[in-house]
Design a protein around this motif. Structure first.
Motif, PDB file in Angstrom:
ATOM      1  N   LEU A 107      11.004  27.778  39.186  1.00  0.00           N
ATOM      2  CA  LEU A 107      10.062  26.785  39.736  1.00  0.00           C
ATOM      3  C   LEU A 107       9.183  27.406  40.819  1.00  0.00           C
ATOM      4  CD1 LEU A 107      12.183  23.490  39.899  1.00  0.00           C
ATOM      5  CD2 LEU A 107      10.430  24.141  38.230  1.00  0.00           C
ATOM      6  N   THR A 108       9.710  28.344  41.570  1.00  0.00           N
ATOM      7  CA  THR A 108       8.909  29.046  42.581  1.00  0.00           C
ATOM      8  C   THR A 108       7.791  29.828  41.904  1.00  0.00           C
ATOM      9  OG1 THR A 108      10.789  29.185  44.100  1.00  0.00           O
ATOM     10  CG2 THR A 108       8.977  30.742  44.463  1.00  0.00           C
ATOM     11  N   LYS A 109       8.120  30.532  40.816  1.00  0.00           N
ATOM     12  CA  LYS A 109       7.093  31.270  40.064  1.00  0.00           C
ATOM     13  C   LYS A 109       6.058  30.307  39.483  1.00  0.00           C
ATOM     14  CE  LYS A 109       8.920  34.218  37.152  1.00  0.00           C
ATOM     15  NZ  LYS A 109       9.868  34.979  36.281  1.00  0.00           N
ATOM     16  N   GLN A 110       6.515  29.198  38.913  1.00  0.00           N
ATOM     17  CA  GLN A 110       5.587  28.208  38.349  1.00  0.00           C
ATOM     18  C   GLN A 110       4.704  27.609  39.444  1.00  0.00           C
ATOM     19  OE1 GLN A 110       7.817  25.303  36.128  1.00  0.00           O
ATOM     20  NE2 GLN A 110       8.465  26.778  34.582  1.00  0.00           N
ATOM     21  N   ALA A 111       5.293  27.345  40.594  1.00  0.00           N
ATOM     22  CA  ALA A 111       4.517  26.793  41.712  1.00  0.00           C
ATOM     23  C   ALA A 111       3.404  27.756  42.116  1.00  0.00           C
ATOM     24  CB  ALA A 111       5.430  26.502  42.904  1.00  0.00           C
TER      25      ALA A 111
END
Length: 187
Positions: A107-111
């Motif tokens: 989710l950090t990468k997607q964010a």
């Protein structure tokens, strides 16, 4: 006829005028007084446990995963400041399950990808503050910060005036990021 807004108008009893302009931000007093901070470290008082029970727009949730979610920070450092939180009430990074650790990382990468696509920041600050002494405002529920950064975003205003200007309302930012998040749009 003179009005109170005229440059020559003087309000009686206020002292000598100084050279400073004022940017009034009364909405920040809630954060300063800690009015939204939980009273205890229990799940009942935890905003990160209550937020997933809300509608996405009301809770400022940008994306829900299987074991974690992305939500806008209610008191952002910069526009688009996201928090990646596990659904489970857990305080310490070492207590995360393998699935939680993996999804928080994903989710950090997607964010980062989503914010880059939408607002074109020059960089990011990523971090988890473990414990109140390390700067965690809500230490009882782990959350990772994803803060977009632009050249010159740390100007004199926050340093001297203890004020941060935000160019967009949180609801508008949430809609924009949720619409651009990869996969099916959330409600």
């Amino acid at each position: 006829m003179s009005s109170a807004r005229d440059d020559d108008a003087v309000q009686d009893g206020v002292g000598e005028p100084d050279a400073f302009e004022r940017l009034w931000t009364p909405h920040r007093i809630v954060y300063i007084k800690g009015e939204n901070k939980p009273e205890s470290s229990d799940e009942v008082d935890c905003p990160f446990c209550r937020i997933p029970q809300m509608d996405d727009a009301e809770g400022l949730i940008v994306h829900r995963g299987e074991v974690a979610y992305a939500v806008l920070n209610l008191y952002p450092y910069n526009a688009g400041h996201l928090l990646i939180c596990p659904f489970r009430h857990v305080a310490d990074y070492t207590d995360l399950t393998a699935d939680e650790t993996a999804e928080i990382a994903e989710l950090t990468k997607q964010a980062m990808r989503t914010v880059r696509a939408v607002t074109r920041p020059h960089g990011f600050n990523l971090g988890i503050n473990q414990g109140a002494v390390a700067g965690a405002g809500i230490a009882a529920h782990l959350h990772q910060h994803v803060v977009p950064r632009w050249g010159g975003d740390s100007n004199f205003l926050p340093v001297v005036g203890h004020t941060k200007t935000m160019p967009q309302l949180l609801g508008d930012t949430r809609e924009m990021l949720a619409a651009a998040w990869p996969g099916e749009p959330e409600n």
